[in-house]
Scaffold this active site. Structure first.
Site: not given
Lengths: 466, 466
Positions: A26, A28, A92, A187, A337
């Site tokens: 992702g 990160g 994992v 949304e 973010q």
């Protein structure tokens, strides 16, 4: 099968390259990997999908605006030029902090990978707050599969309504309930309303898609709470202008195939007849967080997020970073973010340590909030840059467009994405309505099985009577 | 639930509008429906998918060039402006030629639709020549689901190879077998070879994708038999230049998870170790053909195709047209062009009969063969316009490009399709590699189940021993 078996490292030999293992592809994981380019470390990303998912646009896949490829480029394609990064498909299941190994499963078996430094960025899944059986009837919005499943259900609901004769059944299929009034819920509700009231308006002969009801429910008293009261009210007003029924302070107590059961603010129960439910209500950190906590004594919060040190590492384990949606630090929100910035921070810390062994630590991680935004409809969004700068309406939507184009840059599909947006925003059309048979065929099979069973039972009863 | 129940029609009343029911939304059904616009008849299309499928480009969805939306626009969107056409989702299970009704199943139940004229255009499915158990290991190429399944298997095979250590296992995952050297098989083999030898070349760290083997097998002695010997040889030579191993006169006798068993031209058996198989070998007409034959005494051929009269109607039933891949007439091939032309012919016949009741019949259906083409690789195709005009190489490829752009016109996604082609043909990239979890997760679940069973058995054995 053992992959990179943990071998004793010969201290006298030329120092081996630092092995950095990253779990998750992702925001990160990907940003950590990219920041580690040209650093002399060996990077292995282990992820359970072969793509990186641009999750903020997942709702557009679910509602037929974009194709899955446009928001999910192959991770190994993104990292093609980064020779020190290796991508490995695997789910994992086990981290061993003592042995410093990660065990992952794939269809071809188990792999064990050793690390010197570990970056755990496995994200979060949908949370049904202990009611996992809701998931069958109200899919979440976390993966490409979720989005395609919802696409099938949303477009399929109109198809079913067109086949039916009974007005009550038709209305049940033309009622859409979105649970959770955060950005994803807002949304989705906005998109379904646009579909019903605009895109599909002239597509049917018996039903009138504009008669569809779209409900947005939340147990909290506000829409988009993190955006503050002012923007929340603006978003709510815009949703209501589009025909979305926003119902707040409403608690969902059950979900089944035909309805959602809620408790109204006055405490009275109510049953909402609906065939199509979207769950956008809560998140639960990857179970790897709990596993790390159990092994190291770290604490987790109610959503399973691991409490990390101010440098994003696990208490007592400076070699393990936990970042993004699965960590808890200073109440930072679970947004892309934060994950990106933590990914870069972890990478910087890793290279800093190699360059300055035993040297001073880098300053603590600080999240720089660039603001958040959510689209409500075409040409209408809300954006909170900080407490003073808050936008809503067309200019916020332009800001949303600009930011998303910039962030999509680097992905090959940004041109087609822009074209699909043109089709949708200007032409009100949807280019990616194609539905797989997955659930349609499955339901047909179930229906036939039911018919067969009924016929058999009738036959048995008849034989019994005779 | 009864849909449009068959009511006695009052002969004295104003004549009701002719009810034309079309089964199938492929080329035949769609072209019949469109040709019936502005004719004063009521058209109902009943189809088991909500999209029209541009099947000649399905191999590009399977190999990551195009998204499913680009080749599968919603049927009701195509027919949006045609007010006399209604689209209904349903899998037709029963045609009653006496009662003149069609029974269809959908997840919401059964619908019975009455017709005055029926156009049966339900197409053909994959045929495994009586070995349906092959389908689990060697998916066909007939639907969006097939294409996405194959996309997952093809890209997934490289992912699996990258995880593995054992060279033999790796080679097994890097071996791709395409059964059937018709246009679909040739196109698939060419695309997989391009993927392996070009697109994915730099994406892996342990395996070398250019070492992948791609085999194209056929029991016949030639590639692309309908194109004639000259073009077949040209296509074969180009495939071999790309590294495809073309093996002809080879009969497939078994397919399992790990291999394909064949009989070589000299009669000796051989086992080809391969994890990824594509079945492009045969077609079987929709079972509705057999059903019609049983009710009317019409004949069917070995592939289940109904022998029709020269006006494409069922013998003795001028009100039933059978068109496209499920009919047999003058050895016309099972291609889109025949279906389109028959669809238009059926529509013309229907309106002619209304305008001239009891008048002369239209001339018999004649197929106008505009030629056929198949792409072998980027910039290389073969095209047979007629016995004199036969092209191969770059000019044939340009012809292929032109024809497909023209035929895609009318579909909203032609612009993004052109862009995706640019990415692929010029940049050698693939924009639509995103794979759903469908089979990956399913296989992981199976793997875990196997582990659990093994652990349980070991436990039981241990307890037994103690």
């Amino acid at each position: 099968m053992s992959n990179q078996p943990a071998q004793p490292r010969d201290a006298a030999a030329k120092p081996a390259r630092e092995r950095v293992v990253i779990i998750g592809s992702g925001f990160g994981g990907l940003f950590a990997a990219r920041k580690l380019a040209h650093t002399g470390v060996d990077v292995t990303i282990i992820a359970k999908t072969s793509h990186h998912l641009f999750q903020p646009l997942l709702y557009q896949v679910a509602t037929g605006v974009l194709s899955q490829g446009e928001i999910a480029p192959a991770t190994r394609e993104i990292l093609r030029g980064q020779k020190n990064a290796r991508v490995m498909l695997g789910d994992v299941t086990q981290i061993d902090v003592e042995a410093k190994t990660v065990t992952s499963q794939s269809p071809v078996g188990e792999a064990v990978t050793s690390y010197d430094t570990l970056v755990v960025a496995a994200g979060a899944g949908q949370s049904y707050f202990g009611n996992d059986h809701f998931s069958e009837f109200a899919p979440g919005m976390k993966s490409i599969d979720d989005a395609l499943e919802l696409r099938g259900r949303i477009f399929g609901a109109f198809e079913m309504a067109e086949v039916l004769q009974d007005p009550e059944e038709i209305q049940q299929w033309l009622t859409f309930v979105v649970v959770g009034a955060g950005p994803t819920g807002v949304e989705m509700a906005g998109q379904i309303a646009e579909l019903a009231h605009s895109t599909l308006k002239r597509d049917f002969r018996r039903i009138d898609p504009t008669k569809a009801r779209v409900l947005l429910l939340d147990a909290a008293p506000a829409v988009l709470p993190p955006f503050g009261e002012k923007l929340g009210k603006k978003a709510q007003a815009q949703l209501e202008r589009m025909g979305v029924e926003v119902q707040l302070d409403v608690k969902v107590v059950n979900v089944d195939e035909e309805a959602v059961d809620v408790i109204d603010p006055d405490g009275s129960p109510r049953r909402i007849q609906t065939r199509t439910k979207v769950w956008a209500a809560g998140v639960q950190a990857s179970p790897l967080g709990q596993q790390l906590a159990e092994q190291t004594g770290a604490e987790t919060d109610r959503a399973g997020r691991v409490m990390v040190e101010e440098d994003c590492t696990l208490p007592g384990h400076p070699e393990i970073f936990v970042i993004g949606d699965m960590m808890s630090l200073k109440r930072y929100p679970g947004v892309a973010q934060v994950a990106m910035q933590q990914g870069k921070y972890a990478a910087k810390t890793i290279t800093h340590r190699i360059k300055h062994p035993g040297g001073e630590k880098l300053p603590a991680f600080e999240y720089f909030d660039k603001g958040s935004m959510a689209t409500v409809s075409r040409f209408h969004a809300v954006a909170k840059i900080n407490d003073r700068i808050q936008l809503s309406g067309f200019f916020a939507w332009l800001a949303w467009l600009g930011v998303h184009i910039v962030y999509l840059i680097g992905f090959k599909n940004r041109v087609t994405t822009l074209l699909h947006w043109t089709v949708t925003f200007i032409g009100r059309g949807r280019s990616e309505r194609a539905v797989t048979d997955q659930q349609v065929v499955a339901r047909m099979a179930l229906h036939r099985e039911k018919l067969a069973t009924e016929a058999e039972q009738a036959q048995t009863a008849e034989n019994g009577a005779a």
